[in-house]
Every structure is written in C-alpha cells, then in structure tokens.
Design an enzyme around this catalytic site. Structure first.
Site, PDB file in Angstrom:
ATOM      1  N   THR A  27       0.819  -1.209   0.000  1.00 36.38           N
ATOM      2  CA  THR A  27       0.000   0.000   0.000  1.00 36.38           C
ATOM      3  C   THR A  27       0.853   1.258   0.000  1.00 36.38           C
ATOM      4  OG1 THR A  27      -1.832  -1.099   1.133  1.00 36.38           O
ATOM      5  CG2 THR A  27      -1.754   1.287   1.310  1.00 36.38           C
ATOM      6  N   TYR A  41      -7.907   1.521  -3.668  1.00 36.67           N
ATOM      7  CA  TYR A  41      -6.656   1.765  -4.381  1.00 36.67           C
ATOM      8  C   TYR A  41      -6.083   0.454  -4.911  1.00 36.67           C
ATOM      9  CZ  TYR A  41      -4.729   0.029   0.005  1.00 36.67           C
ATOM     10  OH  TYR A  41      -4.455  -0.753   1.104  1.00 36.67           O
ATOM     11  N   SER A  76       1.080  -7.259  -0.736  1.00 36.98           N
ATOM     12  CA  SER A  76       1.661  -8.229   0.197  1.00 36.98           C
ATOM     13  C   SER A  76       0.724  -9.372   0.559  1.00 36.98           C
ATOM     14  CB  SER A  76       2.179  -7.542   1.461  1.00 36.98           C
ATOM     15  OG  SER A  76       1.153  -7.273   2.381  1.00 36.98           O
ATOM     16  N   THR A 109       1.184  -4.097   4.442  1.00 35.92           N
ATOM     17  CA  THR A 109       0.859  -4.390   5.842  1.00 35.92           C
ATOM     18  C   THR A 109       0.256  -5.770   6.045  1.00 35.92           C
ATOM     19  OG1 THR A 109      -1.337  -3.359   5.629  1.00 35.92           O
ATOM     20  CG2 THR A 109       0.479  -1.947   6.359  1.00 35.92           C
ATOM     21  N   ASP A 110      -0.366  -6.352   4.998  1.00 37.28           N
ATOM     22  CA  ASP A 110      -1.118  -7.589   5.201  1.00 37.28           C
ATOM     23  C   ASP A 110      -0.266  -8.731   5.738  1.00 37.28           C
ATOM     24  OD1 ASP A 110      -3.498  -6.467   4.453  1.00 37.28           O
ATOM     25  OD2 ASP A 110      -3.555  -7.348   2.451  1.00 37.28           O
ATOM     26  N   LYS A 180      -0.702  -7.193  13.030  1.00 43.53           N
ATOM     27  CA  LYS A 180      -1.587  -6.195  12.449  1.00 43.53           C
ATOM     28  C   LYS A 180      -2.927  -6.361  13.156  1.00 43.53           C
ATOM     29  CE  LYS A 180      -3.609  -4.326   8.232  1.00 43.53           C
ATOM     30  NZ  LYS A 180      -3.736  -4.400   6.758  1.00 43.53           N
ATOM     31  N   GLU A 302       4.070 -26.163  27.655  1.00 41.02           N
ATOM     32  CA  GLU A 302       5.165 -27.132  27.656  1.00 41.02           C
ATOM     33  C   GLU A 302       5.032 -28.102  26.496  1.00 41.02           C
ATOM     34  OE1 GLU A 302       5.271 -28.960  31.469  1.00 41.02           O
ATOM     35  OE2 GLU A 302       5.552 -27.077  32.555  1.00 41.02           O
TER      36      GLU A 302
END
Length: 325
Positions: A27, A41, A76, A109-110, A180, A302
C-alpha cells in the site's frame, strides 16, 4: 539518541553511513484514482524511487547515503516463498558491506508480520533490518508512507540498533509479537503484551528496552528451490469444527500443521481427533492460539514448545524452517 541529521560515520573515516532501501510494493506504493480514497486503491504501483522522492529530508545535508532497489512489486497479500528467499539473500549480501548501517524494506501491511518473523528467523546479522509500510496509499490526502519511511531510515541509521524491526506510526516493534491489529487505522500494528521497543519522535529514537538479535541460520543455508520447501498449513479450531479439512490436507501431502487453537490452546474434539490421526501418519502438528494477545501457559505451553509464544502465522514459519532441518 542521535537524530537523522547526526548521520553515523563509516568506521570513523568520516564517510556517511549508507542505508539500503529494498522495495517490495504494498500500500505504501499504492495509488488511487481519487485522492480522498483510502481503500479503493491498487497496491504496488509506485517504485521505491518514487517513494524516496516524497521524502525530501532523505536528500538533505547530513542524511545517510541512500541506495534504493526494487526487489519486488507485490500486493503483500500475495507474498510468496520465492520473494522471501530473494529478500533474505539480498539483505544478507547488502549487510555484509562495511559501509552499510542497515536495511529498510518497504512492504505491504497484510503480511508484514510474517515477513518480519521470517527474516528474524533466517538472518544472521547484528545490523538492523527495518520493515515499514503504510495503511494509506501514496495518493491519499494524508498519506502515512512518507513519515513511516523517514522514521524507518532514522532507525536503520542509528548506531547501536540491531535486529529485525518494524516501524509504523512512530512506533518501533520487534518481530516477536508483531501483529496487524486493525483493518484501517494508520496505527494498525501492536506487539501484544510487550508493546513497542522504541518510538521515533521528531527524528530522534527513544528506546525502551534492548534490541532483539537476528541470529538465524543465515540465508545461504536455505534450500535453493522454494517449491521444495516443506508444505505447512494453518487450521483453526472453532465452534462446529470438523476434521475433514485436516484429512484432506494429509491426503494432499501436507508435512506440517499449525493449529490456531481457542483460548489457552484448546481444540474442538472433532478437530483434535483428526490431528491425532495426522500425527500418526507422520505429519508434524504444532499448537498456537488464535487470541490476538497473550501466549500459551502451563502444561499446554510445555507441550506446544516453540509455538507457545508465537502467533499461528509465526508458528507456520518456524515449523517450516524446522522441517527444513
């Protein structure tokens, strides 16, 4: 801490430090037909050189020397293993140059949190690798990309900084715990219980705690063909979960499964039965939590081992690397 104008010298010889910026799209490089449109966009439209042109401070006297390369041009959400391999290899090669203080990667960002953990797990370097991104395209009325890029270079050029980091909305995060957490806001990222490692304030870095160290196996140790990397998928536990998806993945040849479990690692009984069958068939199964914050604790932790403190997306990367041997 020094500001961007306090550019570091190269081994005391007076030369400006060099920061290499690797563009991968996202982006931050996106464009929209209308300046006021922050969601309609197309990502990965502008080059890394275009992004630099929008930040005059990076060309000002006293700024670090900047080199820029377009390594990829992706939305991304479509990040792939071949790009991860190329990125790790290029970063390792660039950081071997003594005059390079650090690397900045422009990213979407994805999947930024996944790429950050991948690089943290793979790279072997004391120098900083700083990922940055934007929630608004470059054509937005109030684009966040230019400030994020300036802040990322500030962090990469600051003496003493190390590790794989993410810089967004004035905050500096380590790869571990990075999430995110919001679909729209410019401050979309968090780091769970740990919070940010530092902040950038008017060109100066204010750290809160020690920097992480990227101490992976090194990019040269990765198998050369990403298509041959172990196939690892994530399955989620939820109300009404069934085991059919797990059985289909096993039949298709999956080698590892990460369970995005509910709460503190609990799994629906139908899914748990199918996962037990998968393990009996030789598939490696790791357990994480689908909760945004917190880690697995107690006996569940654990049993979960390395995945206990990781998100499902980070655990997938860790399991894939583990299966590479």
């Amino acid at each position: 801490m020094p500001s961007l104008s306090d550019a570091i010298s190269d081994a005391g010889r007076g030369a400006r430090a060099t920061v290499v910026i690797l563009g991968t799209g996202g982006t931050i490089a996106g464009t929209s037909a209308r300046a006021g449109d922050n969601v309609g966009y197309t990502a990965a439209q502008r080059s890394v050189q275009d992004l630099l042109a929008a930040v005059p401070a990076l060309a000002a006297p006293g700024a670090p020397a900047i080199e820029a390369e377009q390594l990829a041009q992706l939305d991304s959400k479509d990040m792939d293993h071949a790009t991860w391999l190329a990125l790790a290899q290029r970063v390792q090669l660039v950081l071997a140059r003594p005059e390079v203080a650090g690397v900045v990667i422009t990213h979407g960002t994805d999947t930024l949190e996944e790429t950050a953990w991948w690089l943290h797990s793979v790279l072997a370097t004391p120098k900083p690798v700083v990922l940055t991104a934007a929630m608004r395209p470059a054509t937005a009325l109030a684009a966040d990309g230019p400030q994020n890029l300036l802040d990322a270079v500030t962090v990469a050029a600051t003496p003493g900084v190390q590790g794989v980091l993410a810089v967004l909305a004035g905050q500096v995060f380590g790869a571990l715990g990075l999430r995110k957490a919001h679909t729209y806001r410019p401050d979309a990222f968090t780091a769970g219980d740990g919070g940010p490692i530092a902040v950038v304030e008017e060109g100066r870095l204010r750290p809160f705690r020690p920097w992480p160290v990227a101490a992976g196996r090194g990019a040269a140790a990765l198998p050369a063909d990403p298509q041959a990397w172990p196939w690892v998928e994530i399955v989620a536990s939820h109300a009404g979960a069934r085991g059919d998806g797990v059985r289909a993945l096993v039949a298709a040849g999956v080698r590892g499964l990460v369970v995005a479990a509910t709460g503190n690692g609990t799994v629906h009984r139908e899914l748990e039965a199918a996962l037990a069958q998968a393990q009996a068939a030789g598939v490696v199964v790791w357990r994480s939590t689908r909760c945004a914050d917190g880690v697995l604790i107690g006996a569940v932790a654990e049993a979960a081992g390395a995945a206990a403190a990781l998100s499902p997306w980070q655990a997938r990367v860790a399991l894939m690397l583990s299966l590479m041997g």
